[in-house]
Scaffold this active site. Structure first.
Site, PDB file in Angstrom:
ATOM      1  N   ARG A   6      -5.899  -2.134   8.375  1.00 36.09           N
ATOM      2  CA  ARG A   6      -6.883  -2.855   8.145  1.00 36.09           C
ATOM      3  C   ARG A   6      -6.438  -4.163   6.910  1.00 36.09           C
ATOM      4  NH1 ARG A   6      -8.278   2.242   5.910  1.00 36.09           N
ATOM      5  NH2 ARG A   6      -7.857   2.473   3.500  1.00 36.09           N
ATOM      6  N   ASP A  16       0.792  -1.049   0.127  1.00 41.24           N
ATOM      7  CA  ASP A  16       0.061   0.217  -0.084  1.00 41.24           C
ATOM      8  C   ASP A  16       0.948   1.447  -0.134  1.00 41.24           C
ATOM      9  OD1 ASP A  16      -2.462   1.415   0.073  1.00 41.24           O
ATOM     10  OD2 ASP A  16      -2.776   1.394   2.231  1.00 41.24           O
ATOM     11  N   GLY A  17       0.284   2.381  -0.795  1.00 38.79           N
ATOM     12  CA  GLY A  17       1.050   3.663  -0.478  1.00 38.79           C
ATOM     13  C   GLY A  17       1.557   3.993  -2.032  1.00 38.79           C
ATOM     14  N   SER A  50      -8.353  -5.353   4.340  1.00 39.56           N
ATOM     15  CA  SER A  50      -8.734  -4.721   3.152  1.00 39.56           C
ATOM     16  C   SER A  50      -9.226  -6.412   2.323  1.00 39.56           C
ATOM     17  CB  SER A  50      -8.032  -4.033   2.308  1.00 39.56           C
ATOM     18  OG  SER A  50      -7.547  -3.017   2.870  1.00 39.56           O
ATOM     19  N   GLU A  65     -12.113  -5.526  -5.699  1.00 43.75           N
ATOM     20  CA  GLU A  65     -12.457  -4.187  -5.250  1.00 43.75           C
ATOM     21  C   GLU A  65     -11.800  -3.181  -6.361  1.00 43.75           C
ATOM     22  OE1 GLU A  65     -12.102  -6.226  -2.510  1.00 43.75           O
ATOM     23  OE2 GLU A  65     -14.036  -6.963  -2.773  1.00 43.75           O
ATOM     24  N   HIS A  84       3.079   3.346  -9.092  1.00 41.28           N
ATOM     25  CA  HIS A  84       2.899   1.971  -9.247  1.00 41.28           C
ATOM     26  C   HIS A  84       4.188   1.350  -9.979  1.00 41.28           C
ATOM     27  CE1 HIS A  84      -1.232   2.078  -8.252  1.00 41.28           C
ATOM     28  NE2 HIS A  84      -1.740   2.686  -9.189  1.00 41.28           N
ATOM     29  N   LEU A  87      12.020 -20.079  -3.742  1.00 44.65           N
ATOM     30  CA  LEU A  87      10.957 -19.175  -3.442  1.00 44.65           C
ATOM     31  C   LEU A  87       9.700 -19.322  -3.855  1.00 44.65           C
ATOM     32  CD1 LEU A  87      10.026 -16.693  -1.312  1.00 44.65           C
ATOM     33  CD2 LEU A  87      10.888 -15.175  -3.348  1.00 44.65           C
ATOM     34  N   GLY A 107       0.140   5.402  -4.486  1.00 42.19           N
ATOM     35  CA  GLY A 107      -0.670   6.685  -4.842  1.00 42.19           C
ATOM     36  C   GLY A 107      -0.117   7.837  -4.010  1.00 42.19           C
ATOM     37  N   GLU A 163       0.513 -12.824  12.611  1.00 38.73           N
ATOM     38  CA  GLU A 163       1.028 -11.824  13.272  1.00 38.73           C
ATOM     39  C   GLU A 163       0.615 -10.716  12.113  1.00 38.73           C
ATOM     40  OE1 GLU A 163       1.825 -11.419  16.453  1.00 38.73           O
ATOM     41  OE2 GLU A 163       1.338 -13.432  16.717  1.00 38.73           O
TER      42      GLU A 163
END
Length: 244
Positions: free
Chosen positions: A198, A24-25, A200, A71, A41, A135, A27, A211
Site C-alpha cells: 500500500r 517500512d519495517g 499509505s 498519521e 529506528h 543529490l 519495528g 512504477e
C-alpha cells in the site's frame, strides 16, 4: 495533456532519476532481533546512510523518503518522542557530511508545525545545503498526500477568489505547481520495504505513473545491493504512461 517525458540513457532504456521510498519495517526488525523499537529506528538510520551514499553512484538524482507521516502522531507518545529525538540527532550529525558530499537536503509536508527547535534545524539544513546538486534528498515530515493536495487546492481557490487567476485556467500543471514537490521530477519508482502492499498516503498525486516496487527486505537490512536490484527491476518495466 501530453504524456510525461520519458528520460533515457541514449539507448532507449528508462533512467531512474527519482526514487521515493516508504522506509517500512523498523519495528518488525527490532522485534525479530528482540530489541526495543528505538533500536529498529536507529538501524533504519544506518540503512538511510547506505542508500544516500550509493544513490548518486547509481545515477539517482532525487531521493524522497517517507520519514514521518501525519498519521504517525497516533503512535504511542514515547515512540513519537523517540522518533523526533532521532530526527534531531540525524540532522545535527549528518548535515555537515551531506553538504560536503554535495547533497541538497529539503523537506515536504507540514514540517513548519513541528516544535520550534526542530523547525530551526530544518531551516538551517536547507540553507546550508541549498546550492548542492549531486543529490537532492527530500524528507517527508508530518506529511500526508491527501493533506498536501488539499493545501494545494486551497491555495488555488484563494487565488481564484481574489481574482489573481481564472478558475477555468486551473489544470494539472497549475495544481502540481502548488504541491510541496513543485520543481522536482515525478517519482519513477515508489519503493516499499517490508512487503506491505500500500502507499499509505504517500505522494498520491506524484505517483500517478510511478512504477511500484515492493521488497520483503525490512528497511534496516536494506543496502546498496538491494538498491541495485530495484534499478534492475525498473529496467525490466515497460512504461506506457497510459499509451500503448
Amino acid at each position: 495533456m501530453p504524456a510525461p517525458a520519458r528520460p533515457d540513457d541514449g539507448d532507449g532504456a528508462a533512467v531512474l532519476r527519482h526514487l521515493a521510498i516508504i522506509m517500512d519495517g523498523n519495528g518488525r526488525w527490532a522485534a525479530r532481533n528482540r530489541l526495543p523499537r528505538l533500536a529498529g529506528h536507529r538501524a533504519g538510520v544506518e540503512a538511510l546512510r547506505r542508500v544516500v551514499e550509493a544513490a548518486p553512484r547509481l545515477g539517482i538524482e532525487v531521493l524522497t523518503l517517507y520519514a514521518f507521516s501525519s498519521e504517525n502522531w497516533k503512535r504511542p507518545a514515547e515512540e513519537v518522542s523517540d522518533l523526533m529525538g532521532l530526527l534531531r540527532h540525524y540532522i545535527r550529525s549528518e548535515v555537515k557530511s551531506l553538504n560536503e558530499n554535495g547533497v541538497r537536503l529539503d523537506f515536504i509536508g507540514n514540517w513548519q508545525a513541528l516544535k520550534p527547535d526542530l523547525v530551526s534545524l530544518i531551516e538551517e539544513a536547507r540553507a546550508l545545503t541549498g546550492g548542492n546538486t549531486r543529490l537532492t534528498m527530500v524528507m517527508a515530515l508530518n506529511y500526508g498526500g491527501q493533506d498536501e493536495i488539499v493545501r494545494a487546492a486551497r491555495a488555488l481557490a484563494a487565488d481564484a477568489a481574489a481574482g489573481r487567476i481564472d478558475p477555468a485556467a486551473i489544470d494539472v500543471a497549475a495544481l502540481a505547481g502548488r504541491l510541496d514537490t513543485a520543481g522536482l521530477p515525478p517519482p519513477d519508482v515508489v519503493l516499499r520495504t517490508s512487503g506491505e502492499m500500500r502507499l499509505s498516503n504517500f505522494l498520491l498525486w506524484q505517483a500517478a505513473y510511478a512504477e511500484i516496487v515492493v521488497t520483503e527486505t525490512l528497511w534496516p537490512d536494506f543496502n546498496a545491493a538491494h538498491l541495485m536490484a530495484v534499478l534492475d527491476e525498473f529496467g525490466k518495466r515497460e512504461r506506457r504512461f497510459g499509451g500503448r
